[in-house]
Write a protein that holds these residues in place. Structure first.
Motif, PDB file in Angstrom:
ATOM      1  N   ASN A  89     -44.426 -19.016  16.915  1.00 50.22           N
ATOM      2  CA  ASN A  89     -45.083 -17.791  17.413  1.00 50.22           C
ATOM      3  C   ASN A  89     -44.445 -17.268  18.710  1.00 50.22           C
ATOM      4  N   TYR A  90     -43.134 -17.487  18.840  1.00 52.73           N
ATOM      5  CA  TYR A  90     -42.423 -16.903  19.996  1.00 52.73           C
ATOM      6  C   TYR A  90     -42.154 -15.428  19.682  1.00 52.73           C
ATOM      7  N   LEU A  91     -41.103 -14.871  20.162  1.00 55.90           N
ATOM      8  CA  LEU A  91     -40.846 -13.427  20.090  1.00 55.90           C
ATOM      9  C   LEU A  91     -40.600 -12.961  18.644  1.00 55.90           C
ATOM     10  N   LEU A  92     -41.672 -12.799  17.871  1.00 61.90           N
ATOM     11  CA  LEU A  92     -41.507 -12.585  16.432  1.00 61.90           C
ATOM     12  C   LEU A  92     -40.726 -11.316  16.101  1.00 61.90           C
ATOM     13  N   TRP A  93     -41.075 -10.239  16.752  1.00 60.83           N
ATOM     14  CA  TRP A  93     -40.401  -8.954  16.480  1.00 60.83           C
ATOM     15  C   TRP A  93     -39.001  -8.959  17.070  1.00 60.83           C
ATOM     16  N   GLN A  94     -38.906  -9.438  18.307  1.00 62.77           N
ATOM     17  CA  GLN A  94     -37.656  -9.330  19.071  1.00 62.77           C
ATOM     18  C   GLN A  94     -36.549 -10.229  18.520  1.00 62.77           C
ATOM     19  N   LEU A  95     -36.907 -11.265  17.747  1.00 66.04           N
ATOM     20  CA  LEU A  95     -35.898 -12.211  17.251  1.00 66.04           C
ATOM     21  C   LEU A  95     -35.343 -11.816  15.879  1.00 66.04           C
ATOM     22  N   ALA A  96     -35.682 -10.606  15.421  1.00 65.34           N
ATOM     23  CA  ALA A  96     -35.336 -10.217  14.049  1.00 65.34           C
ATOM     24  C   ALA A  96     -33.867 -10.468  13.711  1.00 65.34           C
ATOM     25  N   TYR A  97     -32.943 -10.194  14.653  1.00 70.26           N
ATOM     26  CA  TYR A  97     -31.519 -10.368  14.366  1.00 70.26           C
ATOM     27  C   TYR A  97     -30.814 -11.308  15.353  1.00 70.26           C
ATOM     28  N   THR A  98     -31.624 -12.140  16.004  1.00 67.94           N
ATOM     29  CA  THR A  98     -31.075 -13.086  16.984  1.00 67.94           C
ATOM     30  C   THR A  98     -30.414 -14.268  16.272  1.00 67.94           C
ATOM     31  N   GLU A  99     -29.332 -14.791  16.845  1.00 68.19           N
ATOM     32  CA  GLU A  99     -28.712 -16.008  16.314  1.00 68.19           C
ATOM     33  C   GLU A  99     -29.560 -17.197  16.753  1.00 68.19           C
ATOM     34  N   LEU A 100     -29.927 -18.054  15.788  1.00 67.14           N
ATOM     35  CA  LEU A 100     -30.869 -19.144  16.080  1.00 67.14           C
ATOM     36  C   LEU A 100     -30.141 -20.481  16.213  1.00 67.14           C
ATOM     37  N   TYR A 101     -30.316 -21.121  17.329  1.00 64.80           N
ATOM     38  CA  TYR A 101     -29.640 -22.399  17.614  1.00 64.80           C
ATOM     39  C   TYR A 101     -30.688 -23.471  17.879  1.00 64.80           C
ATOM     40  N   PHE A 102     -30.634 -24.539  17.073  1.00 66.18           N
ATOM     41  CA  PHE A 102     -31.593 -25.632  17.238  1.00 66.18           C
ATOM     42  C   PHE A 102     -30.832 -26.897  17.624  1.00 66.18           C
ATOM     43  N   THR A 103     -31.340 -27.607  18.602  1.00 67.58           N
ATOM     44  CA  THR A 103     -30.689 -28.848  19.002  1.00 67.58           C
ATOM     45  C   THR A 103     -31.720 -29.973  19.136  1.00 67.58           C
ATOM     46  N   GLU A 104     -31.263 -31.184  18.832  1.00 62.07           N
ATOM     47  CA  GLU A 104     -32.118 -32.376  18.947  1.00 62.07           C
ATOM     48  C   GLU A 104     -32.394 -32.738  20.405  1.00 62.07           C
ATOM     49  N   VAL A 105     -31.523 -32.283  21.296  1.00 66.33           N
ATOM     50  CA  VAL A 105     -31.652 -32.645  22.712  1.00 66.33           C
ATOM     51  C   VAL A 105     -33.057 -32.287  23.216  1.00 66.33           C
ATOM     52  N   LEU A 106     -33.702 -33.201  23.915  1.00 65.00           N
ATOM     53  CA  LEU A 106     -35.043 -32.937  24.449  1.00 65.00           C
ATOM     54  C   LEU A 106     -34.906 -32.089  25.710  1.00 65.00           C
ATOM     55  N   TRP A 107     -35.874 -31.224  25.948  1.00 63.42           N
ATOM     56  CA  TRP A 107     -35.711 -30.228  27.015  1.00 63.42           C
ATOM     57  C   TRP A 107     -35.279 -30.826  28.371  1.00 63.42           C
ATOM     58  N   PRO A 108     -35.890 -31.904  28.867  1.00 57.02           N
ATOM     59  CA  PRO A 108     -35.469 -32.379  30.196  1.00 57.02           C
ATOM     60  C   PRO A 108     -33.998 -32.791  30.239  1.00 57.02           C
ATOM     61  N   ASP A 109     -33.391 -33.054  29.084  1.00 57.87           N
ATOM     62  CA  ASP A 109     -31.973 -33.436  29.044  1.00 57.87           C
ATOM     63  C   ASP A 109     -31.055 -32.237  28.798  1.00 57.87           C
ATOM     64  N   PHE A 110     -31.629 -31.069  28.639  1.00 58.57           N
ATOM     65  CA  PHE A 110     -30.807 -29.889  28.331  1.00 58.57           C
ATOM     66  C   PHE A 110     -30.174 -29.387  29.632  1.00 58.57           C
ATOM     67  N   ASP A 111     -28.887 -29.650  29.779  1.00 54.42           N
ATOM     68  CA  ASP A 111     -28.199 -29.313  31.027  1.00 54.42           C
ATOM     69  C   ASP A 111     -27.127 -28.228  30.799  1.00 54.42           C
ATOM     70  N   ALA A 112     -26.351 -27.986  31.837  1.00 54.68           N
ATOM     71  CA  ALA A 112     -25.329 -26.926  31.765  1.00 54.68           C
ATOM     72  C   ALA A 112     -24.358 -27.158  30.607  1.00 54.68           C
ATOM     73  N   GLU A 113     -24.028 -28.428  30.380  1.00 52.10           N
ATOM     74  CA  GLU A 113     -23.080 -28.739  29.304  1.00 52.10           C
ATOM     75  C   GLU A 113     -23.668 -28.376  27.933  1.00 52.10           C
ATOM     76  N   GLU A 114     -24.961 -28.698  27.756  1.00 51.63           N
ATOM     77  CA  GLU A 114     -25.634 -28.366  26.489  1.00 51.63           C
ATOM     78  C   GLU A 114     -25.763 -26.848  26.330  1.00 51.63           C
ATOM     79  N   TYR A 115     -26.014 -26.187  27.419  1.00 53.37           N
ATOM     80  CA  TYR A 115     -26.112 -24.721  27.418  1.00 53.37           C
ATOM     81  C   TYR A 115     -24.771 -24.111  26.992  1.00 53.37           C
ATOM     82  N   ASP A 116     -23.700 -24.629  27.590  1.00 54.34           N
ATOM     83  CA  ASP A 116     -22.381 -24.108  27.244  1.00 54.34           C
ATOM     84  C   ASP A 116     -22.059 -24.361  25.767  1.00 54.34           C
TER      85      ASP A 116
END
Ligand code: IPE
Ligand code: IPE
Ligand code: MG
Length: 246
Positions: free
Chosen positions: A196-223
């Motif tokens: 139930n995030y941005l339902l309308w706004q994500l219509a054509y967004t590229e979707l990226y899913f990662t196993e990394v847990l949020w507290p471990d998501f750092d600059a390297e994971e972002y890149d």
């Protein structure tokens, strides 16, 4: 809606679901609270990275309209953390030219938190650096329903005509109306859903899913996510041949 002729390989707006705080804590035999605290730190660090890599817009999901269903103690803790994070960080964000905005229904938040949110928006409104949207008590369905109600009200008072309602006007009645749609969506924590995030706004967004847990998501994971994005071909309904020859 995006135009394939107008795309760059660098995302201009990234929308994130910061998921996995609870599991991060569990893996370390810590209380969930510790995971949420680590989550706040991870966001702060990531914002720094977004600033230095000159990302125009970041939208982060902090609390969904469904998260009220969590145990009362956890909800209270999340509110307190939110309040503390704002108290501690708004000044610094302001110094870095960050424009802070909140999307979601804020009427249900405690009064003091609401005032802090309002004050942070007013203070940073003129900043021209990173736009940081924090989705708090946000739900995509709430956003769409609210827009419907607003437009219906305007038809009722004859401010607009029924025939004025099209995708463009509807989009402008939603949260984030004056901002480009997200190019890249990132969800950490291994679940492949939108929750139930941005339902309308994500219509054509590229979707990226990662196993990394949020507290471990750092600059390297972002890149890593941004590099993955650079390899996508966004077609917006066209064929690849059309996109390639454009
Ligand atoms: C995301 O982490 C933070 C919020 C929803 C506020 P979770 O708390 O959902 O973490 P998991 O999914 O239980 O690991
Ligand atoms: C989505 O995470 C909301 C936030 C990260 C704020 P949840 O952990 O609440 O999502 P579900 O309930 O597992 O789909
Ligand atoms: Mg979760």
């Amino acid at each position: 809606m995006g135009d394939p002729d107008n795309q760059t390989s660098i995302p201009q707006h990234i929308a994130i679901i910061m998921d996995g705080n609870g599991r991060w804590a569990k893996e370390r035999s810590l209380p969930r609270a510790a995971g949420h605290k680590a989550g706040v730190k991870a966001l702060r660090k990531l914002v720094e990275h977004c600033i230095s890599s000159k990302l125009p817009t970041l939208t982060a999901f902090a609390f969904s309209s469904e998260n009220w269903r969590r145990p009362e103690r956890e909800v209270t803790l999340l509110m307190e953390l939110f309040m503390t994070a704002l108290d501690e960080q708004v000044k610094d964000l302001h110094k870095h030219e960050v424009q802070l905005r909140f999307i979601g229904e804020r009427e249900t938040f405690p009064g003091q938190l609401r005032s802090t949110m309002d004050a942070a928006e007013i203070l940073t409104a003129g900043n021209r650096g990173l736009t940081l949207n924090i989705a708090a008590n946000y739900g995509g369905r709430w956003d769409i329903t609210r827009a419907c109600r607003q437009l219906a009200e305007q038809v009722k008072t004859a401010a607009i005509m029924l025939s004025d309602i099209d995708e463009d006007l509807f989009g402008r009645s939603l949260c984030l109306s004056n901002q480009p749609e997200p190019d890249l969506f990132i969800r950490t924590g291994g679940e492949s859903r939108i929750s139930n995030y941005l339902l309308w706004q994500l219509a054509y967004t590229e979707l990226y899913f990662t196993e990394v847990l949020w507290p471990d998501f750092d600059a390297e994971e972002y890149d890593r996510a941004v590099n993955w994005y650079a390899e996508r071909q966004r077609r917006f309904g066209r064929t690849s041949e059309q996109v390639e020859s454009a």
